[in-house]
Each structure stands twice: as structure tokens, then as C-alpha cells.
Write an enzyme that holds these catalytic residues in place. Sequence first.
Site, PDB file in Angstrom:
ATOM      1  N   HIS A 119     -16.704  22.767  46.542  1.00 42.32           N
ATOM      2  CA  HIS A 119     -17.345  21.899  45.781  1.00 42.32           C
ATOM      3  C   HIS A 119     -17.205  20.244  46.680  1.00 42.32           C
ATOM      4  CE1 HIS A 119     -13.421  20.723  43.504  1.00 42.32           C
ATOM      5  NE2 HIS A 119     -13.771  19.607  43.768  1.00 42.32           N
ATOM      6  N   ASP A 149     -14.488  28.707  45.165  1.00 38.82           N
ATOM      7  CA  ASP A 149     -14.347  27.341  45.461  1.00 38.82           C
ATOM      8  C   ASP A 149     -13.304  26.883  46.546  1.00 38.82           C
ATOM      9  OD1 ASP A 149     -14.906  24.715  45.081  1.00 38.82           O
ATOM     10  OD2 ASP A 149     -13.270  24.307  43.811  1.00 38.82           O
ATOM     11  N   SER A 225      -9.171  16.758  45.180  1.00 40.71           N
ATOM     12  CA  SER A 225      -9.590  18.086  45.313  1.00 40.71           C
ATOM     13  C   SER A 225      -9.535  18.509  46.906  1.00 40.71           C
ATOM     14  CB  SER A 225     -11.182  18.193  45.260  1.00 40.71           C
ATOM     15  OG  SER A 225     -11.384  18.754  43.858  1.00 40.71           O
TER      16      SER A 225
END
Length: 374
Positions: A119, A149, A225
Site C-alpha cells: 500500500h 501487503d 509502514s
Amino acid sequence: MNRTSFCLIFVALLVLGSSAILQPIPSYGAAVSDDMFPGIIDSIRSGVVTIEVVRNRPGSNAVSTNRTGEVFYDDPDIDKFFGGAAPSIPPAHENSGPGYAQGSGFIIGSDGIIMTNAHVIQGSDTITVTLYNRHRSDARVIGSDRRSDIALIKLSDLPQNVPVLPLGTSEGLRAGQWVLAFGSPFPHIQTVTAGIISATGRNSLGISDYEDYIQTDAAINPGNSGGPLVNSDGEVIGVNSAFVTETGGYMGVGFAIPIDMARRVAAQLIENGTMTRGWLGVGLKDSTPEQIGNTILDKDSLPATVIGVKPGSPALAAGIREGDLIISVDGHVVRGAADLRNRVSLTAPNTVIKLVISRKNSTITKKVRLGVLE
């Protein structure tokens, strides 16, 4: 979880506008000295990078802010988690200009390959990576797997002696073990937070299609992230991915993708540029105590109950039936339906696997040749 007050946040920061297995985890009770964390940080931080992404297509916002810094959330994965848009969060505004995203990653290959979250780089037109020593380089996508992911990118301008982080194993992790979370919650400012593993095997969160998350109370914030979660031996055991919040800030519930899963996905992305998964062709749910009955199980076992068999599937061809309890796969004890689903999906198609099944209080073994998950 109250759907009107909680949101689960992917921790890449988006701004719209013009602008290799080593030693196991230390045993419980290992002493933590004042010098332990600084030593780990010194050995890890040079391999952690900041990733900046430009998306020129409108409407590609994931977690976004406007120029004033007000935060908006309008992400389909967050909607999926709530079964609809979280009503306490204002919707993001579409913008015809480029979108700018920031996340983190870490170097896993001497050829400049970097692991991050899918993402973070999703929909990217250009990717720029900044290393700890301020070296900047464009990067290209090697492969991306939205279902787990995980994504890989590669530096275009490779510096000499690029630092490669050691990958540990997520097998055998236990609640209470110390971890460090690395990332860049602010542009070009790398930080590290400390905490413990709160739980393992977390699933059914709605973050990704295949979930086996490490839960930690080490603070994970927007921009983290794709950064590494590191154990007390200085080995990467997870990839920081998301956190749960009531307020938009961190509340002590963060999630990381186990490195064993990430490594399996990365191997296929390097070889093929895409992830191909094995397919069994059954519907599964966790077994209830009533279904388990007198079946003798390992203390950590939670069989997966077959609730349906798809016509034309490998499971049907192998004679698996609705109501079967799958106890183990290739010698690995099943720890719930999500665990079995993950193990099958990470196995290459056309592989023959061995399932141990409880059927009407009898134990049988079935060999199944996996198909390809479409």
C-alpha cells in the site's frame, strides 16, 4: 470494536496537492541492559530507508492530509474493515493534482532490493528512496502483492557497501518478547520505538486478504509502514503495517506482517514479479469444542472445519468432505482456519501436500495436489 470510534490505519502518509534465517529469539527472562537497544539501533538504522511516492492519477488517496495538516481517511481497506466507511472520519477530497506518499522500507539485498508494504507504493508513478546517510535514488517496482501487503522495489543508483538487514524468523515468537519498530513518521527523520510482542497469529482484521499478524505495543505511527520490526538479536521478524486508533494517534495496538510470510512472498516476487498461490478449494472455519469432541490434539492445535468443497477442486478430487476436521498440513499443526489458509496459499501450485484429517472420530491422511488460486 466500536465502528463509530475506531479506525484501523495503514501507516503510510499521503499528501495531496501540488506539493535469510538466523538464530531463534532469546528465551523468556533474557536481561535487558542499557546498552542493548542502542547497539541494535546502531546495527539496523543504516538499512532502513524513507520512501517517497508521487501519484499523478487523481483519486488515488489512501491516507491523506491537506496542506493545513488536517488528516482524512478514505481507503477501501479501512472501509472493508468497518463494512463501510467509518462515520467518525471525514471523507478525503479528490484532487486533480499529483499525490505524494511517504512510507518506510528496509534493504534485504546487496543489489539494492528493498522490502516495504504494497500500500506504500500502490499506484506510484515515481518512487524516490532516501537512505540513512542521505543518499537519494530513484527506485523501480520489482513486484507487489496486495493480498499480503508486501512489495519489493530496487534502487536505481546503488551506493557502495549498501547495508543489508539480517532476516530472522517469526516462527516461535511469544507474547512478552522485546521488539523495536523502525520507520520514518516524518520526512527524512528516522525514529525507533520499543515495546513487546502482545500477540501472534492475529487475523480477521480486514487489513489484507492473508493475515497472520504480529501484534505489538511498540509505537507504530503514520509513515512507519514498511519499516522493520526487529527482535533483541537485531534480526528483522516483521514488516510494520497498520495500527488501531480511536483518536488518529497511536494507542498501543500495532500490527506487523511476519517475516516468514514476507520472505516467501518476496522470493516469488523476485523470481516472477508476481505472487502465485496454491489452491485447495474448500471453505473453512475454526472448529468448535463440540466438533472436536474426543479427538486427541496437540495443545496448540485448533483444527479447521471444512464447511464446503468446491466442485472441480483439488480437495474434491482427493476425497475431502464437508465436516472434516483438518488437524495438520505437511506435519505442521493447524492453528485455526486462517493458519491453514495461509499455509496453503504460500505453497506453490502443483505441490502435493499431506493433510491429517479427523472424520467421525477416526484419523485419516489425504494427499492433495494443489491447484492455482485465480
